[in-house]
Design an enzyme around this catalytic site. Sequence first.
Site, PDB file in Angstrom:
ATOM      1  N   LYS A 158       0.839  -1.197   0.000  1.00 12.71           N
ATOM      2  CA  LYS A 158       0.000   0.000   0.000  1.00 12.71           C
ATOM      3  C   LYS A 158       0.880   1.255   0.000  1.00 12.71           C
ATOM      4  O   LYS A 158       0.632   2.204  -0.755  1.00 12.71           O
ATOM      5  CB  LYS A 158      -0.942  -0.024   1.219  1.00 12.71           C
ATOM      6  CG  LYS A 158      -2.008  -1.113   1.108  1.00 12.71           C
ATOM      7  CD  LYS A 158      -2.751  -1.376   2.412  1.00 12.71           C
ATOM      8  CE  LYS A 158      -3.672  -2.595   2.262  1.00 12.71           C
ATOM      9  NZ  LYS A 158      -4.354  -2.989   3.503  1.00 12.71           N
ATOM     10  N   GLN A 201      -4.092  -1.695   9.752  1.00 12.39           N
ATOM     11  CA  GLN A 201      -4.006  -3.033   9.168  1.00 12.39           C
ATOM     12  C   GLN A 201      -4.507  -4.072  10.176  1.00 12.39           C
ATOM     13  O   GLN A 201      -4.044  -4.118  11.316  1.00 12.39           O
ATOM     14  CB  GLN A 201      -2.553  -3.327   8.753  1.00 12.39           C
ATOM     15  CG  GLN A 201      -2.389  -4.616   7.980  1.00 12.39           C
ATOM     16  CD  GLN A 201      -3.092  -4.587   6.618  1.00 12.39           C
ATOM     17  OE1 GLN A 201      -3.023  -3.592   5.893  1.00 12.39           O
ATOM     18  NE2 GLN A 201      -3.769  -5.672   6.280  1.00 12.39           N
ATOM     19  N   ASP A 236     -10.794   2.623   4.546  1.00  8.63           N
ATOM     20  CA  ASP A 236     -11.071   1.184   4.461  1.00  8.63           C
ATOM     21  C   ASP A 236     -12.578   0.920   4.467  1.00  8.63           C
ATOM     22  O   ASP A 236     -13.013  -0.200   4.201  1.00  8.63           O
ATOM     23  CB  ASP A 236     -10.434   0.438   5.649  1.00  8.63           C
ATOM     24  CG  ASP A 236      -9.142  -0.260   5.255  1.00  8.63           C
ATOM     25  OD1 ASP A 236      -8.957  -0.525   4.052  1.00  8.63           O
ATOM     26  OD2 ASP A 236      -8.327  -0.547   6.144  1.00  8.63           O
TER      27      ASP A 236
END
Length: 294
Positions: A52, A96, A119
């Site tokens: 990412k 994450q 997200d």
Amino acid sequence: MQILDGKLVSAAVKAQLADKVTELKALDKKVPHLAAILVGNNPASETYVASKVKSCAEIGFHSTLLRFDEKISEKHLLDNITLLNENADIDGILVQLPLPKHINEELVINAIDPSKDVDGFHPMNVGKMVIGLPTYIPATPYGIMLMLEHYNIPTKGKHAVVIGRSNIVGTPMSVLLSRNANPGNCTVTLTHSQTANLKELCLQADIIVAAIGRPNFVTADMVKEGAVVIDVGINRIEDASKKSGFRLVGDVDFNAVAPKTSFITPVPGGVGLMTIAALLKNTYNAASQKVNMN
Ligand code: NAD
């Protein structure tokens, strides 16, 4: 059978975003800035976060990686999220997952400012997605929708079977495929570990989305001729011939299933790359909302 090429489609999405960054720079405007939080040393998480951050650099986004020891207290992590929420230079925040067991993931997700939740996991954004309001769509289902759109895969009136009901993949995928949109407009069956007749349901599916986390779970006898198969799974299996000692396989027995399909995603090279492209799109959208508000 045609491969749904995540490398090709994600490169196209990234090229569009890179052009937008060039335009922003030409106007002397701020470029999108993603903050990623990584707790501990989970090897898979390390790889995902590194990809990412690398992708941000490739297209000209700024990124900040905050790494914490796996023993970090929940409070310290939440305090850092508050700092990122308050930092006007940060447009998108991702934490994450999974987090260490002593940290409540729900609390952490809820602590992210919904306007920076790229997200798309915050309950406010999930709610907006469910009723079809503009929002950040969770990156993996969003990436799959971009892929279906790119290849113009017919979805209207089709029967989609989603295997797996997680909050980050299966459940949002079932919502998106059932919405009155294109892609969308499918009749969706959301299946899971307690589904009694999975094979029969899969055999009726025009589209199968497999998000289970079990190597080669979907076998050729579960797939009807001409189906579209989207493999979300990323599973590490031992492989002595590899330097790392493992290789990645999906949830679909690719070699046996592919000849029966009209379209199929490979692993690697499919959904994983699209997930990153979708995250970058969400981050761009987060930044441009701010630009519009100025
Ligand atoms: P999860 O463990 O949260 O959910 C798995 C789901 O599979 C559950 O809902 C469970 O009910 C279902 N399931 C388990 N056994 C089953 C069975 N026998 N029959 C039917 N359903 C069954 O997993 P997740 O986070 O949704 O991830 C699924 C897979 O996708 C994993 O391999 C993960 O690594 C991968 N993943 C990939 C990406 C990507 O970018 N490609 C992103 C997220 C997750």
